[in-house]
Design a protein around this motif. Structure first.
Motif, mmCIF file in Angstrom:
data_model
loop_
_atom_site.group_PDB
_atom_site.id
_atom_site.type_symbol
_atom_site.label_atom_id
_atom_site.label_comp_id
_atom_site.label_asym_id
_atom_site.label_seq_id
_atom_site.Cartn_x
_atom_site.Cartn_y
_atom_site.Cartn_z
ATOM 1 N N ASP A 149 0.869 -1.175 0.000
ATOM 2 C CA ASP A 149 0.000 0.000 0.000
ATOM 3 C C ASP A 149 0.902 1.220 0.000
ATOM 4 O O ASP A 149 1.944 1.236 0.654
ATOM 5 C CB ASP A 149 -0.916 0.000 1.229
ATOM 6 C CG ASP A 149 -2.128 0.909 1.051
ATOM 7 O OD1 ASP A 149 -1.929 2.117 0.792
ATOM 8 O OD2 ASP A 149 -3.262 0.422 1.180
ATOM 9 N N SER A 150 0.511 2.222 -0.745
ATOM 10 C CA SER A 150 1.345 3.429 -0.837
ATOM 11 C C SER A 150 1.165 4.348 0.374
ATOM 12 O O SER A 150 1.885 5.333 0.516
ATOM 13 C CB SER A 150 1.024 4.200 -2.117
ATOM 14 O OG SER A 150 -0.328 4.649 -2.095
ATOM 15 N N ARG A 151 0.201 4.043 1.241
ATOM 16 C CA ARG A 151 -0.112 4.905 2.387
ATOM 17 C C ARG A 151 0.516 4.339 3.655
ATOM 18 O O ARG A 151 0.041 3.349 4.211
ATOM 19 C CB ARG A 151 -1.621 5.014 2.554
ATOM 20 C CG ARG A 151 -2.354 5.484 1.299
ATOM 21 C CD ARG A 151 -3.847 5.210 1.384
ATOM 22 N NE ARG A 151 -4.145 3.776 1.484
ATOM 23 C CZ ARG A 151 -5.357 3.283 1.642
ATOM 24 N NH1 ARG A 151 -6.399 4.085 1.735
ATOM 25 N NH2 ARG A 151 -5.540 1.973 1.732
ATOM 26 N N GLU B 41 0.420 5.237 6.674
ATOM 27 C CA GLU B 41 -0.429 5.207 7.859
ATOM 28 C C GLU B 41 -1.348 3.991 7.889
ATOM 29 O O GLU B 41 -1.826 3.564 8.948
ATOM 30 C CB GLU B 41 -1.263 6.492 7.959
ATOM 31 C CG GLU B 41 -2.257 6.715 6.833
ATOM 32 C CD GLU B 41 -1.651 7.413 5.626
ATOM 33 O OE1 GLU B 41 -2.439 7.985 4.837
ATOM 34 O OE2 GLU B 41 -0.412 7.378 5.471
ATOM 35 N N PHE B 42 -1.606 3.390 6.725
ATOM 36 C CA PHE B 42 -2.429 2.189 6.655
ATOM 37 C C PHE B 42 -1.584 0.918 6.649
ATOM 38 O O PHE B 42 -2.013 -0.120 7.155
ATOM 39 C CB PHE B 42 -3.310 2.215 5.403
ATOM 40 C CG PHE B 42 -4.437 3.193 5.474
ATOM 41 C CD1 PHE B 42 -5.668 2.837 5.994
ATOM 42 C CD2 PHE B 42 -4.265 4.510 5.033
ATOM 43 C CE1 PHE B 42 -6.714 3.745 6.060
ATOM 44 C CE2 PHE B 42 -5.296 5.432 5.103
ATOM 45 C CZ PHE B 42 -6.521 5.048 5.623
ATOM 46 N N VAL C 118 5.525 -0.534 1.813
ATOM 47 C CA VAL C 118 4.975 0.773 1.469
ATOM 48 C C VAL C 118 5.564 1.194 0.134
ATOM 49 O O VAL C 118 6.752 1.484 0.015
ATOM 50 C CB VAL C 118 5.292 1.825 2.551
ATOM 51 C CG1 VAL C 118 4.736 3.196 2.151
ATOM 52 C CG2 VAL C 118 4.728 1.397 3.898
ATOM 53 N N TRP D 209 4.122 2.331 -4.273
ATOM 54 C CA TRP D 209 3.026 2.384 -5.240
ATOM 55 C C TRP D 209 2.833 0.986 -5.804
ATOM 56 O O TRP D 209 3.806 0.310 -6.181
ATOM 57 C CB TRP D 209 3.330 3.385 -6.340
ATOM 58 C CG TRP D 209 3.056 4.784 -5.895
ATOM 59 C CD1 TRP D 209 3.909 5.614 -5.239
ATOM 60 C CD2 TRP D 209 1.828 5.497 -6.054
ATOM 61 N NE1 TRP D 209 3.288 6.812 -4.970
ATOM 62 C CE2 TRP D 209 2.005 6.766 -5.457
ATOM 63 C CE3 TRP D 209 0.594 5.190 -6.637
ATOM 64 C CZ2 TRP D 209 1.003 7.719 -5.421
ATOM 65 C CZ3 TRP D 209 -0.411 6.138 -6.608
ATOM 66 C CH2 TRP D 209 -0.208 7.395 -6.004
#
Length: 339
Positions: A195-197, A199-200, A213, A215
């Motif tokens: 996931d690129s986010r 925080e997730f 982490v 793209w």
């Protein structure tokens, strides 16, 4: 052995001796996977399984005896009666029982490290020889080999080959991903989440998975360039957002090898997805591979139900089957593609 590696290591490091039973050959039946193992600990605990009912009880006693006496034996059992048998009743199984400890199997930590690091490792075990001192000897190599019993003029060797497990790559870190990780690990998959986010993509939220982490399309390109995608690889796209999934699906559809591809979304999401992919140059034969994972008359509702649904679909796809049923188009659905 793969599924009881941690249990074997605990016995090995304890300095005590347990008993190990391994299915090395079946005759007239394929109901027992070759290589299935049962560990009986010094205290009589059991890890792993090779059968059920009477046969399992009989083998338990044989492994317990091997741990206590040091006996190494190739034993033949009837699947029908669960007892030792030399008569061909049509369903026989050969099981090798041996003591297991740091003295009996000094090479084991190296094997365990290779299995846990997803490296190929093959173990040759002498299960029969005219010289009883040779029985139970192990040879470890990284060469590829089938898991099978090899009969030589003076010895029988059981070859147990541990390949890297099949891989599931999940794109999108959310509740659906968390439950899918648990499902996939239960059936022996190595799981990665991208996931690129940041925080997730918190590793603490996805125990047992590698969390990256990046793209999605860039990460998939990196894996493909490293030769880490093959026809056993499953990909599930849970990031239902065009700016993430369209570049990712574009890369995935152009991979020369891929076992399974699925994307979460409603029929409206799928229509939009197909339109975007057509605009990217994909023809109808390629897009015709897309199918709705089925097997239920109504789509799953919760993340846990969805995980079961997707797992069943990619297992069916791996076996060359295709599930089909009506879909409740008002629910979130997984749209999959078998390649």
């Amino acid at each position: 052995m793969r599924d009881i590696v941690d249990d074997l290591l605990r016995v090995w490091h304890s300095g005590r001796t347990g008993g190990l039973a391994t299915v090395v050959r079946t005759i007239g039946t394929n109901s027992l996977p070759i290589g299935s193992s049962m560990l009986v600990t010094p205290n009589g605990g059991v890890f792993g399984s090779i059968a059920s009912g009477r046969l399992e009880e009989t083998v338990y006693e044989a492994a317990l005896e091997a741990g206590r006496t040091g006996a190494r034996q190739l034993r033949r059992y009837s699947m029908l009666t669960g007892v030792e048998s030399s008569a061909d009743d049509g369903t026989l199984v050969d099981i090798f029982v041996e003591p297991f400890s740091c003295r009996d199997f000094p090479e084991f930590p190296t094997i365990a490290a290779d299995i846990q690091a997803h490296r190929r490792v093959t173990v040759f075990t002498v299960v029969w020889n005219q010289d009883p001192d040779v029985i139970g000897q192990h040879l470890v190599t990284d060469r590829k080999h089938a898991t099978e019993l090899v009969a030589l003029p003076e010895s029988d060797l059981f070859v147990a080959s541990y390949c890297p497990p099949p891989r599931l790559i999940i794109f999108g870190a959310n509740a659906y991903a968390a439950t899918l990780v648990a499902q996939a690990r239960m059936i022996g998959y190595r799981v990665s989440i991208c996931d690129s986010r940041p925080e997730f993509a918190d590793p603490a939220s996805f125990p047992g998975a590698e969390v990256v982490v990046d793209w999605p399309h860039r990460y998939l390109n990196t894996l493909a360039a490293a030769g880490e995608i093959d026809n056993s690889t499953a990909i599930v796209v849970l990031a239902n957002e065009p700016r993430f999934e369209i570049p990712l699906l574009t890369v995935a559809l152009r991979l020369p090898e891929l076992g399974y591809l699925a994307a979460l979304g409603t029929p409206a999401d799928q229509a939009r997805r197909l339109e975007d992919l057509r605009a990217g140059g994909f023809d109808e034969p390629t897009l015709a591979r897309v199918h709705v994972p089925a097997g239920l008359e109504a789509g799953p509702r919760t993340p846990a139900e969805t995980a079961v649904f997707i797992t069943a679909d990619f297992l069916a796809s791996r076996a060359g089957l295709r599930l089909s049923a009506q879909r409740d188009y008002g629910s979130r659905a997984a749209v999959g593609m078998a390649i």
